[in-house]
Design a protein around this motif. Structure first.
Motif, PDB file in Angstrom:
ATOM      1  N   ILE A   1       0.558  -1.409   0.141  1.00 37.69           N
ATOM      2  CA  ILE A   1       0.132   0.324   0.867  1.00 37.69           C
ATOM      3  C   ILE A   1       0.699   1.609   0.132  1.00 37.69           C
ATOM      4  O   ILE A   1       0.535   2.270  -0.805  1.00 37.69           O
ATOM      5  CB  ILE A   1      -1.234   0.040   1.247  1.00 37.69           C
ATOM      6  CG1 ILE A   1      -1.847  -1.059   0.733  1.00 37.69           C
ATOM      7  CG2 ILE A   1      -1.085   1.297   1.554  1.00 37.69           C
ATOM      8  CD1 ILE A   1      -3.237  -0.941   1.911  1.00 37.69           C
ATOM      9  N   VAL A   2       1.774   0.975   0.779  1.00 43.50           N
ATOM     10  CA  VAL A   2       2.864   2.820   1.101  1.00 43.50           C
ATOM     11  C   VAL A   2       3.557   2.999  -0.326  1.00 43.50           C
ATOM     12  O   VAL A   2       3.539   3.383  -1.106  1.00 43.50           O
ATOM     13  CB  VAL A   2       4.215   2.748   1.571  1.00 43.50           C
ATOM     14  CG1 VAL A   2       4.878   3.411   1.412  1.00 43.50           C
ATOM     15  CG2 VAL A   2       3.032   2.519   3.295  1.00 43.50           C
ATOM     16  N   ALA A   3       3.814   1.442  -1.230  1.00 49.04           N
ATOM     17  CA  ALA A   3       4.917   1.670  -2.326  1.00 49.04           C
ATOM     18  C   ALA A   3       3.882   2.091  -3.180  1.00 49.04           C
ATOM     19  O   ALA A   3       3.874   3.100  -4.708  1.00 49.04           O
ATOM     20  CB  ALA A   3       5.373  -0.062  -2.574  1.00 49.04           C
ATOM     21  N   ALA A   4       2.261   1.206  -3.747  1.00 50.04           N
ATOM     22  CA  ALA A   4       1.096   1.868  -4.697  1.00 50.04           C
ATOM     23  C   ALA A   4       1.126   3.619  -4.065  1.00 50.04           C
ATOM     24  O   ALA A   4       0.871   3.675  -5.588  1.00 50.04           O
ATOM     25  CB  ALA A   4       0.441   0.716  -4.568  1.00 50.04           C
ATOM     26  N   THR A   5       0.708   3.078  -3.028  1.00 48.43           N
ATOM     27  CA  THR A   5       0.518   5.084  -3.376  1.00 48.43           C
ATOM     28  C   THR A   5       1.489   6.308  -3.314  1.00 48.43           C
ATOM     29  O   THR A   5       1.230   7.439  -4.235  1.00 48.43           O
ATOM     30  CB  THR A   5       0.390   5.245  -1.284  1.00 48.43           C
ATOM     31  OG1 THR A   5      -0.697   4.150  -1.475  1.00 48.43           O
ATOM     32  CG2 THR A   5      -0.200   6.645  -1.197  1.00 48.43           C
TER      33      THR A   5
ATOM     34  N   PRO B   1      -5.053  10.934   5.806  1.00 46.47           N
ATOM     35  CA  PRO B   1      -4.630  11.819   4.473  1.00 46.47           C
ATOM     36  C   PRO B   1      -3.885  11.120   3.401  1.00 46.47           C
ATOM     37  O   PRO B   1      -4.262  11.312   2.172  1.00 46.47           O
ATOM     38  CB  PRO B   1      -4.302  12.982   5.130  1.00 46.47           C
ATOM     39  CG  PRO B   1      -5.095  12.827   6.268  1.00 46.47           C
ATOM     40  CD  PRO B   1      -4.645  11.476   7.021  1.00 46.47           C
ATOM     41  N   LEU B   2      -2.956  10.352   3.822  1.00 45.04           N
ATOM     42  CA  LEU B   2      -1.386  10.033   2.641  1.00 45.04           C
ATOM     43  C   LEU B   2      -2.115   9.613   2.692  1.00 45.04           C
ATOM     44  O   LEU B   2      -1.189   9.102   1.228  1.00 45.04           O
ATOM     45  CB  LEU B   2      -0.862   9.806   3.481  1.00 45.04           C
ATOM     46  CG  LEU B   2      -0.257  10.532   4.758  1.00 45.04           C
ATOM     47  CD1 LEU B   2       1.191   9.757   5.405  1.00 45.04           C
ATOM     48  CD2 LEU B   2       0.499  11.929   3.776  1.00 45.04           C
ATOM     49  N   PHE B   3      -2.875   8.489   1.876  1.00 46.48           N
ATOM     50  CA  PHE B   3      -2.995   7.385   1.292  1.00 46.48           C
ATOM     51  C   PHE B   3      -4.738   7.882  -0.243  1.00 46.48           C
ATOM     52  O   PHE B   3      -5.275   6.908  -0.633  1.00 46.48           O
ATOM     53  CB  PHE B   3      -4.493   5.863   1.994  1.00 46.48           C
ATOM     54  CG  PHE B   3      -3.702   5.391   2.381  1.00 46.48           C
ATOM     55  CD1 PHE B   3      -2.427   4.622   2.834  1.00 46.48           C
ATOM     56  CD2 PHE B   3      -3.893   5.473   4.230  1.00 46.48           C
ATOM     57  CE1 PHE B   3      -1.618   4.105   3.695  1.00 46.48           C
ATOM     58  CE2 PHE B   3      -3.009   4.617   5.163  1.00 46.48           C
ATOM     59  CZ  PHE B   3      -1.811   4.080   4.834  1.00 46.48           C
ATOM     60  N   TYR B   4      -4.441   9.076   0.050  1.00 47.21           N
ATOM     61  CA  TYR B   4      -5.674   9.581  -0.760  1.00 47.21           C
ATOM     62  C   TYR B   4      -5.117   9.281  -2.308  1.00 47.21           C
ATOM     63  O   TYR B   4      -6.009   8.886  -3.313  1.00 47.21           O
ATOM     64  CB  TYR B   4      -4.962  11.656  -1.038  1.00 47.21           C
ATOM     65  CG  TYR B   4      -5.847  11.905  -2.096  1.00 47.21           C
ATOM     66  CD1 TYR B   4      -7.306  12.438  -1.992  1.00 47.21           C
ATOM     67  CD2 TYR B   4      -4.951  12.149  -3.105  1.00 47.21           C
ATOM     68  CE1 TYR B   4      -7.519  13.128  -3.150  1.00 47.21           C
ATOM     69  CE2 TYR B   4      -6.011  13.090  -4.766  1.00 47.21           C
ATOM     70  CZ  TYR B   4      -7.162  13.348  -3.923  1.00 47.21           C
ATOM     71  OH  TYR B   4      -8.154  14.102  -4.721  1.00 47.21           O
ATOM     72  N   SER B   5      -3.648   8.816  -2.855  1.00 49.51           N
ATOM     73  CA  SER B   5      -3.522   8.630  -3.854  1.00 49.51           C
ATOM     74  C   SER B   5      -3.623   7.319  -3.947  1.00 49.51           C
ATOM     75  O   SER B   5      -3.230   6.890  -5.505  1.00 49.51           O
ATOM     76  CB  SER B   5      -2.224   8.812  -5.101  1.00 49.51           C
ATOM     77  OG  SER B   5      -2.683  10.661  -4.814  1.00 49.51           O
ATOM     78  N   LEU B   6      -4.066   6.022  -3.571  1.00 49.85           N
ATOM     79  CA  LEU B   6      -3.832   5.453  -3.491  1.00 49.85           C
ATOM     80  C   LEU B   6      -4.333   4.391  -4.739  1.00 49.85           C
ATOM     81  O   LEU B   6      -5.935   4.987  -4.605  1.00 49.85           O
ATOM     82  CB  LEU B   6      -4.089   4.690  -1.703  1.00 49.85           C
ATOM     83  CG  LEU B   6      -4.663   2.343  -2.083  1.00 49.85           C
ATOM     84  CD1 LEU B   6      -2.753   1.813  -2.415  1.00 49.85           C
ATOM     85  CD2 LEU B   6      -4.592   2.366  -0.276  1.00 49.85           C
ATOM     86  N   GLN B   7      -4.538   3.402  -5.187  1.00 49.36           N
ATOM     87  CA  GLN B   7      -5.677   2.835  -6.272  1.00 49.36           C
ATOM     88  C   GLN B   7      -6.455   2.268  -5.371  1.00 49.36           C
ATOM     89  O   GLN B   7      -6.130   0.917  -4.722  1.00 49.36           O
ATOM     90  CB  GLN B   7      -5.083   2.189  -7.586  1.00 49.36           C
ATOM     91  CG  GLN B   7      -3.871   3.557  -8.372  1.00 49.36           C
ATOM     92  CD  GLN B   7      -3.276   2.782  -9.946  1.00 49.36           C
ATOM     93  OE1 GLN B   7      -1.758   2.313  -8.666  1.00 49.36           O
ATOM     94  NE2 GLN B   7      -3.640   2.266 -10.522  1.00 49.36           N
ATOM     95  N   LYS B   8      -7.474   2.228  -6.332  1.00 45.50           N
ATOM     96  CA  LYS B   8      -8.565   1.199  -6.024  1.00 45.50           C
ATOM     97  C   LYS B   8      -8.403  -0.305  -6.409  1.00 45.50           C
ATOM     98  O   LYS B   8      -8.313  -1.365  -5.594  1.00 45.50           O
ATOM     99  CB  LYS B   8      -9.961   1.616  -6.116  1.00 45.50           C
ATOM    100  CG  LYS B   8     -10.572   2.673  -5.083  1.00 45.50           C
ATOM    101  CD  LYS B   8     -11.743   3.285  -5.824  1.00 45.50           C
ATOM    102  CE  LYS B   8     -12.661   4.077  -5.201  1.00 45.50           C
ATOM    103  NZ  LYS B   8     -14.284   4.036  -5.527  1.00 45.50           N
TER     104      LYS B   8
END
Length: 711
Positions: free
Chosen positions: A318-322, A451-458
């Protein structure tokens, strides 16, 4: 009425060289007297329940809040390190799963974090299990999501982005934020996301009420109808539906979520119709995430005995993908669907929407039953493994309050989850203090990191959800072993799995319960009913079809019926008895009557004597036995049809000079026989406490009869 088996009977045996006489003794059993009437028992129970003393109030409070019992006895030095370690690890694993499963439940990511946070705290207070992890569970999320999507469509929030794009200005805003059917001033402030959590929270509240009511009325017996094979098949079937619902995110497709009967097939049809619209960026991201997650998960499982804690690969992904999505601007460049804004802190509490209760009350029933059944079964399983006890009713209270209280704080339905419980146990958990540590980890995410996960792809969240289905889908590997152990359980598993996947989860559960109950009925409808033989030098009788070297007593047949005798299998009982003994008394009587009429007719016509002799030979043909002993050890109960069937069998055989004896009847069957007036006056000695005793009686009676005839 006095019990019939307090009689001593004496049977004279034929005289011989060694003994002149032998006696057949009956056992003396005096029945217990019922000292209290039902009214007295009810009054006593009411007084016991309604009485109030300081000691009773204290016991009630301590039993209702188990944390007050075990927390003061907490061994800080012995337990703290294991609890903190397991709590942190489960919390780290739970954060990405909470975000991913929110998608499955049709909710925004923040609500999954809320749900996991509150569930851990409340179970800490009310739960009796030291090890289970209560939080988001995939199957429950799926069931919640299906109801949420249905209610969203009913409310008018089902317009697709393509349709909305033609609307401009205030009209577009109104269609995306307001329920057209109910445009009140309050609902103007509630968009689709807000309405989704309102539906989810309302259904969660109702499910929690059902679970608490089950605990209050002590109806936990409902869970006995959910066998292990049924639950396993249900979870596997629901896993196919979960996988199907997440497939569109893997491909980056915007298609409506299908609900109702056949939603799995409908969803795949829609996916293939829109396959040409696949988002290549989402597809590549999904593929890369699978390449990382599956091997790492397998390595975690393979080396779990050597690892002090599993590698939190989901969090790393998740961190890398975000980071990749944020710095690569995947949403702006390629149109990838992302999680969006996740606020920090907590929203103010809000009660469920009481107007929605009629819409979701029925849907909440299977969710409540599945939730408490899984929670109770996991609690008992881990309690037995670690040598302590749990209270099933208190577990229902606990999981009920884990749903009722959080429903006021924008949460959806929870239950125990096997995968996280196994992680919790394997990383040193000793008490539910680990659950509080997990809540602190999630709280840190809620207040700072979310809030840091805003750009995480579904699509990344969908991959995490699908990878966590591995355990349920692996059940197919166990089918050969299950088939070898029990074919009936295997068929129940297959039927429940297929119905849950192909029809719907709720109907699949109902089909599984009905089918498993039908299997029980069918097994009692056509039970095993063998003839028994005597084991030499013992008083034991066993099945002639199952064992070799068994002996039979001359003139005596021993028959065992291995099921309750009631209206469903009464005809099976009679037909099997006639088949095993080789004599249908009704046919024998009919043949005798027919032969007698023929003889009479031939005499009147002065026919030849040799023909009459043939008829006489037919009438006097010996049956080969004089007594049937029915072993009733496996007959748990009799109904009125069963009693009537036994009466008919005894009467029919008696008319062809065959005696029927009953042996090894339990107290319930004996009581039913007495109430049903099975025995005529003086015949109650024909029921015995063992097969051996009945056989001895039959041999003695026949010997005495032959002696009397010879004299």
């Amino acid at each position: 009425m006095a019990e019939f088996n307090n009689v001593h009977s004496v049977t004279e045996m034929p005289e011989g060289d060694d003994a002149k006489r032998s006696f057949h003794h009956r056992m003396f059993l005096e029945p217990q007297e019922k000292k209290r009437s039902m009214k007295a028992l009810v009054v006593k129970q009411a007084k016991k329940t309604c009485s109030c003393t300081p000691a009773k109030v204290k016991d009630y409070i301590f039993s209702f809040f188990p944390v007050l019992q075990w927390l003061p006895k907490y061994k800080l030095r012995e337990y703290l390190l294991g609890d903190v370690m397991s709590g942190v690890i489960v919390g780290v694993l739970l954060v990405p799963q909470s975000i991913a499963y929110s998608l499955l439940a049709g909710q925004e990511p923040i609500y999954g974090l809320y749900t996991s946070f509150f569930a851990s705290i409340i179970y800490f207070i009310f739960g009796t299990s030291r090890h289970i992890s209560v939080g988001i569970f995939g199957v429950i999320c799926l069931m919640v999501g299906q109801v949420v999507d249905r209610e969203i469509q009913r409310a008018g929030y089902d317009l697709e982005p393509a349709a909305l794009s033609v609307l401009t200005g205030p009209a577009a805003y109104m269609n995306t934020t307001v329920s057209p059917a109910n445009r009140t001033s309050q609902e103007l402030l509630c968009d689709k996301s807000c309405y989704a959590i309102t539906v989810g929270a309302t259904m969660t509240f109702i499910a929690g009420v059902y679970q608490v009511a089950m605990g209050f009325f002590q109806v936990g017996f409902v869970s006995v109808y959910l066998s292990d094979s049924l639950l396993s098949g249900f979870v596997t079937g629901a896993s196919f539906t979960i996988l199907t619902s997440q497939a569109k995110y893997l491909l980056g497709l915007s298609i409506p979520r299908s609900n109702g009967v056949g939603s799995l097939i409908t969803t795949w049809i829609n996916i293939f119709r829109n396959i040409h619209k696949t988002n290549i960026c989402d597809l590549i991201t999904s593929f890369l995430c699978f390449l990382v997650l599956i091997p790492t998960k397998e390595l975690n499982e393979h080396f779990k005995s050597r690892l002090k804690a599993p590698v939190p690969v989901e969090l790393f992904v998740i961190v890398a993908a975000t980071l990749a999505s944020h710095f690569g601007k995947l949403r702006e460049t390629y149109g990838s669907s992302v999680a969006g804004r996740i606020p920090t802190g907590f929203l103010p509490p809000r009660p469920p929407d009481w107007n929605l209760i009629p819409n979701v009350a029925l849907d909440a029933i299977p969710i409540a039953i599945i939730g408490f059944a899984i929670t109770v079964s996991l609690s008992e399983m881990f309690a037995k493994k670690h040598g302590y006890s749990v209270k099933a009713n208190q577990e229902m209270y606990a999981i009920g309050f884990c749903n009722i209280i959080p429903s006021f704080f924008h949460c959806f339905t929870t239950s125990a989850a096997l995968a996280k419980t196994l992680v919790k146990e394997s990383t040193g958990c000793r008490t539910q203090v680990s659950g509080m540590v997990t809540s602190l980890v999630i709280l840190l995410v809620l207040l700072v990191i979310a809030p840091l996960f805003y750009s995480l792809q579904k699509c990344v969240l969908a991959v995490i959800t699908i990878v966590n289905l591995r355990g349920a889908l692996r059940k197919f590997k166990d089918l050969p072993k299950m088939w070898h152990l029990s074919r009936v359980d295997t068929v129940i598993w297959l039927v429940t799995m297929a119905a849950s996947a192909l029809i719907s989860t709720e109907i699949g559960l109902l089909v599984g319960v009905c089918f498993s109950m039908l299997c029980v009925i069918f097994r009692t409808q056509r039970p095993e009913a063998p003839l028994l033989g005597w084991v030499a030098e013992s008083e034991t009788y066993e099945s002639l079809s199952a064992y070799k070297n068994l002996q039979t007593k001359p003139g005596i047949m021993v028959f065992r019926f291995e099921a309750p005798l009631y209206y469903i299998n009464k005809e099976c009982f009679k037909s099997t008895l006639y088949k095993q003994t080789g004599v249908n008394p009704v046919w024998v009587k009919a043949a005798k009557k027919k032969a007698a009429k023929r003889m009479l007719r031939e005499k009147e016509m002065d026919s030849a004597g040799n023909q009459t002799n043939i008829s006489m030979d037919f009438v006097s043909e010996p049956l080969g036995f004089h007594t049937i002993v029915i072993d009733c050890c496996a007959v748990q109960f009799l109904d009125t049809a069963g009693i009537r069937t036994l009466k008919e069998v005894c009467k029919d055989y008696r008319e062809i000079d065959v005696q029927v004896l009953l042996a090894q009847c339990n107290p319930s069957v004996r009581s039913s026989l007495i109430r049903g007036e099975f025995f005529k006056e003086g015949e109650d000695h024909l029921l015995f406490h063992s097969v051996h005793q009945a056989v001895d009686f039959a041999l003695g009676a026949q010997g005495h009869s032959e002696t009397t005839v010879s004299k």
